[in-house]
Design a protein around this motif. Sequence first.
Motif, PDB file in Angstrom:
ATOM      1  N   PRO A  37       0.841  -1.207   0.000  1.00 28.51           N
ATOM      2  CA  PRO A  37       0.000   0.000   0.000  1.00 28.51           C
ATOM      3  C   PRO A  37       0.870   1.249   0.000  1.00 28.51           C
ATOM      4  O   PRO A  37       2.027   1.207   0.421  1.00 28.51           O
ATOM      5  CB  PRO A  37      -0.771  -0.115   1.311  1.00 28.51           C
ATOM      6  CG  PRO A  37       0.116  -0.913   2.191  1.00 28.51           C
ATOM      7  CD  PRO A  37       0.824  -1.885   1.291  1.00 28.51           C
ATOM      8  N   PRO A  38       0.324   2.355  -0.459  1.00 24.38           N
ATOM      9  CA  PRO A  38       1.063   3.604  -0.343  1.00 24.38           C
ATOM     10  C   PRO A  38       1.268   3.959   1.129  1.00 24.38           C
ATOM     11  O   PRO A  38       0.519   3.486   1.991  1.00 24.38           O
ATOM     12  CB  PRO A  38       0.178   4.644  -1.016  1.00 24.38           C
ATOM     13  CG  PRO A  38      -1.039   3.958  -1.466  1.00 24.38           C
ATOM     14  CD  PRO A  38      -0.978   2.520  -1.073  1.00 24.38           C
ATOM     15  N   LYS A  39       2.271   4.747   1.401  1.00 26.47           N
ATOM     16  CA  LYS A  39       2.545   5.139   2.780  1.00 26.47           C
ATOM     17  C   LYS A  39       1.271   5.726   3.395  1.00 26.47           C
ATOM     18  O   LYS A  39       0.632   6.589   2.821  1.00 26.47           O
ATOM     19  CB  LYS A  39       3.672   6.160   2.823  1.00 26.47           C
ATOM     20  CG  LYS A  39       4.126   6.484   4.229  1.00 26.47           C
ATOM     21  CD  LYS A  39       5.358   7.353   4.226  1.00 26.47           C
ATOM     22  CE  LYS A  39       5.816   7.577   5.646  1.00 26.47           C
ATOM     23  NZ  LYS A  39       7.084   8.265   5.698  1.00 26.47           N
ATOM     24  N   GLY A  40       0.919   5.206   4.575  1.00 20.48           N
ATOM     25  CA  GLY A  40      -0.289   5.662   5.249  1.00 20.48           C
ATOM     26  C   GLY A  40      -1.557   5.036   4.712  1.00 20.48           C
ATOM     27  O   GLY A  40      -2.651   5.356   5.166  1.00 20.48           O
ATOM     28  N   GLY A  41      -1.426   4.098   3.744  1.00 17.32           N
ATOM     29  CA  GLY A  41      -2.597   3.484   3.130  1.00 17.32           C
ATOM     30  C   GLY A  41      -3.073   2.255   3.874  1.00 17.32           C
ATOM     31  O   GLY A  41      -2.698   2.002   5.017  1.00 17.32           O
ATOM     32  N   PRO A  70       6.083  -2.008   5.456  1.00 15.42           N
ATOM     33  CA  PRO A  70       6.886  -1.487   6.564  1.00 15.42           C
ATOM     34  C   PRO A  70       6.141  -1.411   7.894  1.00 15.42           C
ATOM     35  O   PRO A  70       6.762  -1.279   8.942  1.00 15.42           O
ATOM     36  CB  PRO A  70       7.299  -0.098   6.099  1.00 15.42           C
ATOM     37  CG  PRO A  70       6.238   0.295   5.137  1.00 15.42           C
ATOM     38  CD  PRO A  70       5.794  -0.974   4.466  1.00 15.42           C
ATOM     39  N   THR A  71       4.826  -1.500   7.862  1.00 11.54           N
ATOM     40  CA  THR A  71       4.027  -1.477   9.090  1.00 11.54           C
ATOM     41  C   THR A  71       2.968  -2.574   9.023  1.00 11.54           C
ATOM     42  O   THR A  71       2.625  -3.056   7.951  1.00 11.54           O
ATOM     43  CB  THR A  71       3.316  -0.121   9.304  1.00 11.54           C
ATOM     44  OG1 THR A  71       2.442   0.113   8.196  1.00 11.54           O
ATOM     45  CG2 THR A  71       4.307   1.029   9.409  1.00 11.54           C
ATOM     46  N   THR A  72       2.459  -2.935  10.182  1.00  9.68           N
ATOM     47  CA  THR A  72       1.388  -3.929  10.238  1.00  9.68           C
ATOM     48  C   THR A  72       0.061  -3.249   9.944  1.00  9.68           C
ATOM     49  O   THR A  72      -0.267  -2.223  10.545  1.00  9.68           O
ATOM     50  CB  THR A  72       1.340  -4.575  11.637  1.00  9.68           C
ATOM     51  OG1 THR A  72       2.611  -5.166  11.901  1.00  9.68           O
ATOM     52  CG2 THR A  72       0.259  -5.629  11.713  1.00  9.68           C
ATOM     53  N   LEU A  73      -0.672  -3.813   9.001  1.00  5.40           N
ATOM     54  CA  LEU A  73      -1.972  -3.266   8.607  1.00  5.40           C
ATOM     55  C   LEU A  73      -3.026  -4.365   8.704  1.00  5.40           C
ATOM     56  O   LEU A  73      -2.723  -5.537   8.454  1.00  5.40           O
ATOM     57  CB  LEU A  73      -1.919  -2.739   7.171  1.00  5.40           C
ATOM     58  CG  LEU A  73      -0.960  -1.586   6.915  1.00  5.40           C
ATOM     59  CD1 LEU A  73      -0.819  -1.333   5.411  1.00  5.40           C
ATOM     60  CD2 LEU A  73      -1.439  -0.339   7.620  1.00  5.40           C
ATOM     61  N   PRO A  74      -4.259  -4.024   9.026  1.00  3.99           N
ATOM     62  CA  PRO A  74      -5.305  -5.044   9.109  1.00  3.99           C
ATOM     63  C   PRO A  74      -5.677  -5.595   7.729  1.00  3.99           C
ATOM     64  O   PRO A  74      -5.699  -4.868   6.740  1.00  3.99           O
ATOM     65  CB  PRO A  74      -6.484  -4.311   9.754  1.00  3.99           C
ATOM     66  CG  PRO A  74      -6.228  -2.862   9.526  1.00  3.99           C
ATOM     67  CD  PRO A  74      -4.740  -2.693   9.405  1.00  3.99           C
ATOM     68  N   VAL A  75      -5.963  -6.889   7.712  1.00  5.42           N
ATOM     69  CA  VAL A  75      -6.373  -7.559   6.478  1.00  5.42           C
ATOM     70  C   VAL A  75      -7.866  -7.347   6.283  1.00  5.42           C
ATOM     71  O   VAL A  75      -8.641  -7.485   7.236  1.00  5.42           O
ATOM     72  CB  VAL A  75      -6.063  -9.068   6.574  1.00  5.42           C
ATOM     73  CG1 VAL A  75      -6.546  -9.800   5.336  1.00  5.42           C
ATOM     74  CG2 VAL A  75      -4.581  -9.286   6.781  1.00  5.42           C
ATOM     75  N   PRO A  76      -8.294  -7.021   5.070  1.00  7.61           N
ATOM     76  CA  PRO A  76      -9.732  -6.876   4.829  1.00  7.61           C
ATOM     77  C   PRO A  76     -10.477  -8.158   5.217  1.00  7.61           C
ATOM     78  O   PRO A  76     -10.018  -9.266   4.926  1.00  7.61           O
ATOM     79  CB  PRO A  76      -9.827  -6.615   3.321  1.00  7.61           C
ATOM     80  CG  PRO A  76      -8.486  -6.054   2.947  1.00  7.61           C
ATOM     81  CD  PRO A  76      -7.512  -6.740   3.854  1.00  7.61           C
ATOM     82  N   TRP A 126       8.913   5.030   1.168  1.00  6.73           N
ATOM     83  CA  TRP A 126       9.253   4.263   2.355  1.00  6.73           C
ATOM     84  C   TRP A 126      10.200   3.143   2.011  1.00  6.73           C
ATOM     85  O   TRP A 126      10.301   2.708   0.891  1.00  6.73           O
ATOM     86  CB  TRP A 126       8.022   3.722   3.069  1.00  6.73           C
ATOM     87  CG  TRP A 126       7.136   2.826   2.263  1.00  6.73           C
ATOM     88  CD1 TRP A 126       6.069   3.199   1.526  1.00  6.73           C
ATOM     89  CD2 TRP A 126       7.245   1.411   2.099  1.00  6.73           C
ATOM     90  NE1 TRP A 126       5.491   2.117   0.928  1.00  6.73           N
ATOM     91  CE2 TRP A 126       6.195   1.007   1.277  1.00  6.73           C
ATOM     92  CE3 TRP A 126       8.123   0.460   2.589  1.00  6.73           C
ATOM     93  CZ2 TRP A 126       6.008  -0.322   0.897  1.00  6.73           C
ATOM     94  CZ3 TRP A 126       7.931  -0.858   2.229  1.00  6.73           C
ATOM     95  CH2 TRP A 126       6.881  -1.227   1.391  1.00  6.73           C
ATOM     96  N   LYS A 127      10.893   2.673   2.995  1.00  9.38           N
ATOM     97  CA  LYS A 127      11.827   1.576   2.847  1.00  9.38           C
ATOM     98  C   LYS A 127      11.534   0.540   3.920  1.00  9.38           C
ATOM     99  O   LYS A 127      11.107   0.866   5.005  1.00  9.38           O
ATOM    100  CB  LYS A 127      13.274   2.074   3.009  1.00  9.38           C
ATOM    101  CG  LYS A 127      13.673   3.065   1.945  1.00  9.38           C
ATOM    102  CD  LYS A 127      15.086   3.516   2.173  1.00  9.38           C
ATOM    103  CE  LYS A 127      15.500   4.495   1.098  1.00  9.38           C
ATOM    104  NZ  LYS A 127      16.865   4.945   1.251  1.00  9.38           N
ATOM    105  N   ILE A 128      11.814  -0.707   3.588  1.00  2.58           N
ATOM    106  CA  ILE A 128      11.670  -1.780   4.554  1.00  2.58           C
ATOM    107  C   ILE A 128      12.973  -1.856   5.337  1.00  2.58           C
ATOM    108  O   ILE A 128      14.038  -1.950   4.759  1.00  2.58           O
ATOM    109  CB  ILE A 128      11.383  -3.116   3.873  1.00  2.58           C
ATOM    110  CG1 ILE A 128      10.049  -3.033   3.141  1.00  2.58           C
ATOM    111  CG2 ILE A 128      11.386  -4.265   4.867  1.00  2.58           C
ATOM    112  CD1 ILE A 128       9.739  -4.220   2.302  1.00  2.58           C
ATOM    113  N   SER A 129      12.882  -1.815   6.630  1.00  4.79           N
ATOM    114  CA  SER A 129      14.074  -1.944   7.452  1.00  4.79           C
ATOM    115  C   SER A 129      13.669  -2.510   8.807  1.00  4.79           C
ATOM    116  O   SER A 129      12.503  -2.459   9.172  1.00  4.79           O
ATOM    117  CB  SER A 129      14.751  -0.587   7.623  1.00  4.79           C
ATOM    118  OG  SER A 129      13.867   0.339   8.197  1.00  4.79           O
ATOM    119  N   PRO A 130      14.628  -3.045   9.533  1.00 11.54           N
ATOM    120  CA  PRO A 130      14.297  -3.583  10.850  1.00 11.54           C
ATOM    121  C   PRO A 130      13.693  -2.510  11.732  1.00 11.54           C
ATOM    122  O   PRO A 130      14.064  -1.336  11.628  1.00 11.54           O
ATOM    123  CB  PRO A 130      15.646  -4.052  11.396  1.00 11.54           C
ATOM    124  CG  PRO A 130      16.560  -4.109  10.225  1.00 11.54           C
ATOM    125  CD  PRO A 130      16.025  -3.169   9.204  1.00 11.54           C
TER     126      PRO A 130
END
Length: 131
Positions: A37-41, A70-76, A126-130
Amino acid sequence: MVKRMTDAGVELIDGLLIPRSCIFLDGRVFLWNASPPPKGGNLSHLTKDMFEMFEVVVPKPELLILGTGPTTLPVPPEIRTYLSSIGVGPIDVMDTWNACSTFNMLAEEGRRVAAALLVGKSDGTWKISPP
């Protein structure tokens, strides 16, 4: 097995770099036509046809790890319902970096686990990082 996540994608133990979303299943890696998703999406862009490959998998994975970027988001809910209806699950959702680590650990234990990893920079910010 995943060696590490980089800004360029998922690096496997053998050195192969996968620069886009992918699915790890039964010792194989498949390119996955799903973008992060886009950042914040959110994950509203995911559709059940993006998970159809799990309909033909035998045996079904006892756990599906979904790396959401990069962040945890809820699954539809419709995706959870669909996967449950075809015998896949439960679904464990986390950021992609942690999803790789969790997948490696469970696969090493011999569990029937699959990982669907959203990888890439959909809007270039955004970038994926630890964590």
